[in-house]
Write a protein that holds these residues in place. Structure first.
Motif, mmCIF file in Angstrom:
data_model
loop_
_atom_site.group_PDB
_atom_site.id
_atom_site.type_symbol
_atom_site.label_atom_id
_atom_site.label_comp_id
_atom_site.label_asym_id
_atom_site.label_seq_id
_atom_site.Cartn_x
_atom_site.Cartn_y
_atom_site.Cartn_z
ATOM 1 N N GLN A 39 0.833 -1.206 0.000
ATOM 2 C CA GLN A 39 0.000 0.000 0.000
ATOM 3 C C GLN A 39 0.864 1.251 0.000
ATOM 4 O O GLN A 39 0.575 2.214 -0.711
ATOM 5 C CB GLN A 39 -0.941 0.015 1.210
ATOM 6 N N ARG A 40 1.946 1.240 0.765
ATOM 7 C CA ARG A 40 2.868 2.384 0.791
ATOM 8 C C ARG A 40 3.410 2.657 -0.606
ATOM 9 O O ARG A 40 3.451 3.807 -1.062
ATOM 10 C CB ARG A 40 4.012 2.113 1.765
ATOM 11 N N LEU A 41 3.803 1.610 -1.303
ATOM 12 C CA LEU A 41 4.369 1.756 -2.646
ATOM 13 C C LEU A 41 3.308 2.192 -3.657
ATOM 14 O O LEU A 41 3.572 3.049 -4.505
ATOM 15 C CB LEU A 41 5.035 0.452 -3.073
ATOM 16 N N GLY A 81 -8.181 -9.113 5.703
ATOM 17 C CA GLY A 81 -8.858 -7.826 5.703
ATOM 18 C C GLY A 81 -8.869 -7.123 4.358
ATOM 19 O O GLY A 81 -9.267 -5.959 4.256
ATOM 20 N N ILE A 82 -8.420 -7.812 3.310
ATOM 21 C CA ILE A 82 -8.385 -7.221 1.971
ATOM 22 C C ILE A 82 -9.820 -6.977 1.509
ATOM 23 O O ILE A 82 -10.665 -7.865 1.589
ATOM 24 C CB ILE A 82 -7.650 -8.141 0.973
ATOM 25 N N GLY A 83 -10.084 -5.805 1.028
ATOM 26 C CA GLY A 83 -11.407 -5.456 0.499
ATOM 27 C C GLY A 83 -11.571 -6.009 -0.909
ATOM 28 O O GLY A 83 -11.440 -5.273 -1.889
ATOM 29 N N ILE A 84 -11.861 -7.292 -1.010
ATOM 30 C CA ILE A 84 -11.907 -7.985 -2.298
ATOM 31 C C ILE A 84 -12.916 -7.346 -3.251
ATOM 32 O O ILE A 84 -12.591 -7.056 -4.404
ATOM 33 C CB ILE A 84 -12.218 -9.487 -2.105
ATOM 34 N N CYS A 96 -7.036 -2.564 1.821
ATOM 35 C CA CYS A 96 -7.861 -2.946 2.973
ATOM 36 C C CYS A 96 -8.765 -1.759 3.303
ATOM 37 O O CYS A 96 -8.295 -0.643 3.410
ATOM 38 C CB CYS A 96 -6.997 -3.278 4.193
ATOM 39 N N PRO A 97 -10.072 -2.025 3.438
ATOM 40 C CA PRO A 97 -10.962 -0.906 3.773
ATOM 41 C C PRO A 97 -10.585 -0.307 5.123
ATOM 42 O O PRO A 97 -10.058 -1.004 5.989
ATOM 43 C CB PRO A 97 -12.339 -1.542 3.811
ATOM 44 N N LEU A 98 -10.852 0.964 5.245
ATOM 45 C CA LEU A 98 -10.586 1.622 6.513
ATOM 46 C C LEU A 98 -11.547 1.090 7.566
ATOM 47 O O LEU A 98 -12.733 0.908 7.309
ATOM 48 C CB LEU A 98 -10.755 3.138 6.380
ATOM 49 N N ARG A 99 -11.035 0.829 8.705
ATOM 50 C CA ARG A 99 -11.862 0.315 9.803
ATOM 51 C C ARG A 99 -12.159 1.441 10.782
ATOM 52 O O ARG A 99 -11.317 2.281 11.038
ATOM 53 C CB ARG A 99 -11.138 -0.815 10.513
#
Length: 164
Positions: free
Chosen positions: A53-55, A125-128, A160-163
């Motif tokens: 995600q950072r990249l 937790g990946i938002g598929i 990953c969606p924000l929780r």
């Protein structure tokens, strides 16, 4: 050109020591490029997602693909297709940002197709569902001509969606 300039190891395999830009394109020798991701790093799934995600957020999807590739090669067998699909999405974004609409759209759709098998699982937790929608929507835009000047950072997906 002699052997010292061919980027080969002692067994003759390519070492890819040429500097690269943020989208992984080779630059001339001696040019200042973006640091490469170290190969063969074993990370937890959470570390993989955080680094990728950072990249992606930095506009470096080619480098994010290398992180996913490490996960698919070092992780458990049952996760390999997941990480391979994630790598395909990152490479699809890479090709799209480079202006390769056909290759970019094809990889985005291929990765989204594989992720369909994970819809009910939401691994790590990946938002598929969100990734599938993002990949298909971007593939369509790229095919309609949005590719050439595409900003990889602006188009980066949320893995990953924000929780709350």
């Amino acid at each position: 050109m002699d052997e010292t300039h061919r980027d080969r190891d002692d067994e003759g395999r390519a070492r890819n020591a040429r500097p690269r830009d943020g989208l992984g394109r080779p630059l001339p020798y001696g040019a200042e490029g973006v640091g490469r991701q170290p190969e063969g790093v074993v990370r937890s799934p959470e570390e993989t997602l955080r680094e990728a995600q950072r990249l992606l957020d930095a506009g470096m999807p080619f480098h994010a693909h290398e992180v996913f590739e490490d996960a698919w090669k070092s992780g458990p067998e049952e996760d390999r297709e997941l990480w391979r699909a994630m790598a395909q999405l990152a490479v699809g974004l890479t090709h799209s940002a480079r202006g390769n609409a056909v290759g970019g759209a094809r990889l985005l759709r291929r990765g989204a197709g594989v992720l369909g098998a994970y819809r009910t699982l939401e691994p790590y937790g990946i938002g598929i569902d969100g990734l599938i929608h993002w990949a298909r929507e971007l593939a369509g835009r790229v095919e309609r001509g949005a590719g050439g000047g595409l900003d990889a950072a602006a188009e980066a997906p949320r893995l990953c969606p924000l929780r709350p």
